[in-house]
Design an enzyme around this catalytic site. Structure first.
Site, short mmCIF file in Angstrom:
data_model
loop_
_atom_site.label_atom_id
_atom_site.label_comp_id
_atom_site.label_asym_id
_atom_site.label_seq_id
_atom_site.Cartn_x
_atom_site.Cartn_y
_atom_site.Cartn_z
CG HIS A 19 44.78 35.41 39.24
ND1 HIS A 19 43.76 35.82 38.43
CD2 HIS A 19 44.33 34.33 39.93
CE1 HIS A 19 42.71 35.02 38.60
NE2 HIS A 19 43.03 34.11 39.52
CB CYS A 78 44.66 40.75 37.25
SG CYS A 78 45.02 39.17 38.05
CB CYS A 110 40.73 37.92 35.67
SG CYS A 110 41.29 38.19 37.37
CD GLU A 150 47.45 38.81 35.10
OE1 GLU A 150 47.41 37.89 35.94
OE2 GLU A 150 46.79 38.80 34.05
#
Lengths: 155, 155
Positions: free
Chosen positions: B52, B85, B82, B54
């Protein structure tokens, strides 16, 4: 639950800790009765806060299979996954998670797992890390563009 | 909140999506008014469910600084992190998270963020992914060994 796989996860935890790679955590991912990946915590060695045993095992299993989804795979981990690893487990689509020690054992050992579990269920504005919502029509426009792309690969 | 940095995060989201690397998500990490790292979602390109924006930005910022802690650093992300993260943000010790779109925008766009938030706060035995607690005295013994090592590096 196959004890051999939990033994392999715990042995990985011990090996990583003994090497000084990171905390006392190990994990293996199993498919069809065979170990796909075996990993331990490497936060210290890699100087990477995301290098938890479960994340490392998921990344390695995906490399082995050449895909970002681990359906019909099971995770054996020496300790209950932290929220980061739990999120990774859902994104990877793992089937079953077998764990031995708990988040409370991790807390007693000096790790923040239980605290992060408490923080994550708070509304963003109530957390100890400051979360600031800002408006950006550009951000939602990018997401709309994704949604309207019929050829996008879903995941 | 500095709009230039949010613009950089959204531009990263757009670039990653346009390249086909992954979903429409971008992030930058800032320290002392300068961008340390800039990343986008690479789940598809890397075939890695943990890639992801992040997480990628955190890993890259740690590489730049040569350490696993990002104190006094801020994260700008095009969408609310999410749970995976969010966990990474806590482990990295980031100071502030600025976000634009929300988990509900992500859900509308077809992603599981809101569902994973709901799952994470359930007791392990109540989740849709099967969580099985097992006893392993070996697992807790490894953790005790870590705790009793006076030279261990805390994180």
């Amino acid at each position: 639950m196959d004890e051999r796989f939990m033994d392999a996860a715990v042995t990985a935890a011990e090996e990583g800790m003994t090497r000084g790679d990171g905390g006392p955590f190990g994990a293996v991912i199993v498919r069809d009765g065979k170990i796909l990946s075996r990993a331990w915590n490497r936060v210290i060695r890699d100087q990477d806060p995301t290098a938890h045993a479960e994340v490392n095992a998921i990344r390695e299993a995906c490399r082995v299979l050449g895909r970002f989804h681990l359906e019909a795979c099971d995770l054996y981990t020496s300790c209950e996954p932290c929220p980061m690893c739990l999120g990774a487990i859902y994104w990877a689509g793992l089937r079953t998670v077998f764990y031995a020690a708990t988040r409370d054992d991790a807390t007693e050992t000096g790790f923040s797992d239980a605290r992060i579990y408490r923080e994550i269920s708070l509304p963003p504005e109530g957390r100890t890390v400051r979360f600031v919502k800002t408006d950006s029509s550009a951000a939602t426009a990018v997401m709309r563009a994704w949604r309207s792309d019929a050829n996008r690969q879903r995941y």
